[in-house]
Design an enzyme around this catalytic site. Sequence first.
Site, PDB file in Angstrom:
ATOM      1  N   LYS A 169      42.324 -11.360  20.897  1.00  0.00           N
ATOM      2  CA  LYS A 169      41.652 -12.631  21.228  1.00  0.00           C
ATOM      3  C   LYS A 169      42.673 -13.732  21.486  1.00  0.00           C
ATOM      4  CE  LYS A 169      36.934 -12.960  19.819  1.00  0.00           C
ATOM      5  NZ  LYS A 169      36.145 -12.912  18.614  1.00  0.00           N
TER       6      LYS A 169
ATOM      7  N   LYS B  44      32.145  -2.997  31.636  1.00  0.00           N
ATOM      8  CA  LYS B  44      30.940  -3.274  30.866  1.00  0.00           C
ATOM      9  C   LYS B  44      30.139  -4.410  31.528  1.00  0.00           C
ATOM     10  CE  LYS B  44      29.854  -4.374  26.077  1.00  0.00           C
ATOM     11  NZ  LYS B  44      30.335  -4.632  24.746  1.00  0.00           N
TER      12      LYS B  44
ATOM     13  N   LYS C  82      28.199 -11.175  31.821  1.00  0.00           N
ATOM     14  CA  LYS C  82      27.941 -12.381  32.589  1.00  0.00           C
ATOM     15  C   LYS C  82      29.240 -12.936  33.172  1.00  0.00           C
ATOM     16  CE  LYS C  82      24.643 -15.515  31.482  1.00  0.00           C
ATOM     17  NZ  LYS C  82      23.952 -16.471  30.668  1.00  0.00           N
TER      18      LYS C  82
END
Length: 331
Positions: A116, A199, A202
């Site tokens: 991250k 995957k 959005k």
Amino acid sequence: MPLKGRVFSGMRPTGRLHLGNYLGALQNWVELQKDYQCIYCAVDVHALTTMKPQEKAELKPNIREMVIDWLAAGVDPQQSIVFVQSHVPEVMVLNTLLSMITPLGWLLRVPTFKEKVRQMEETEETVSYGLVGYPVLMTADIILYKADTVPVGEDQLPHLELAREIVRRFNFWYGETFPEPQGKLTEAPLILGLDGKQKMSKSLDNHVELAASPDETRKRTLTAFTDPQRLRRSDPGRPWVCNVYTLHKYFNPAGAQVVYDECTTARRGCVDCKGHLAQAVNTYLAPFRECRREYEANPSLVDAVLADGAHRAAAIARETIREVKERMGLL
Ligand code: SF4
């Protein structure tokens, strides 16, 4: 039949959900209600760990759109507790108290943490304290409600293991207080996006929203990537490498064998096949979309669900905080 336990699960408020969210998580949420008392939470505080300040105006509408999708899909607010994380501020209290017993080393070794930090183009020097402590807040979310079951995918198991370590430490130091939450591995299929490679997401714009109109659904589905080796209509296709076929299996299960047979014998073209898929998705989602329109037309219904959910969640949360403070010698 007696319930098997209490489930907690949260979703980041990303706005309207898509087919991948539905097959990967939401469908399972609806199913779990048969056997568990379920607590479903729009985790808006978690969203702040990666959100830019200029995105703050999107938070509220995103929560609303997402919760409407939950309700339209069959999350039953009478039976389950549906609420927004920040509406029950006790979670922030528990987060602070748990952070006193959680070694920093445990947090730094979480595999997704470094990833991250890289994604956000931060360094370990500049990354926020909140992002490092994300698993502590996640633990607080679960145990504030004494949930014993958490639906997880394989990739979330390290987070849950950390939550269990924090619980074990708390119980060892201060006495048996929390159940150790167990992961309920869901066979959530990995739903690829319309690009057939990554995957459905959005942010990658390779998705079909559950709330899309039938026309939008058709337009987007027609852009789906198919078998790359099928160059001509007369070439037999390979449905096993084609994401359109995979989606047929979910949204058109009764017709999937026909799709397979006609594809492998070149009796079906890809454009027609995608058109059939769009039709199947539209038929499958028609009741969902109708229900969604009702919630959209009556915003006060959603407000009432969230207010009632926060009220019921807060009753459990207050009791837990009282007990935790007592255990930790704060009263
Ligand atoms: Fe995929 Fe359908 Fe084309 Fe076969 S006919 S490759 S299943 S889109």
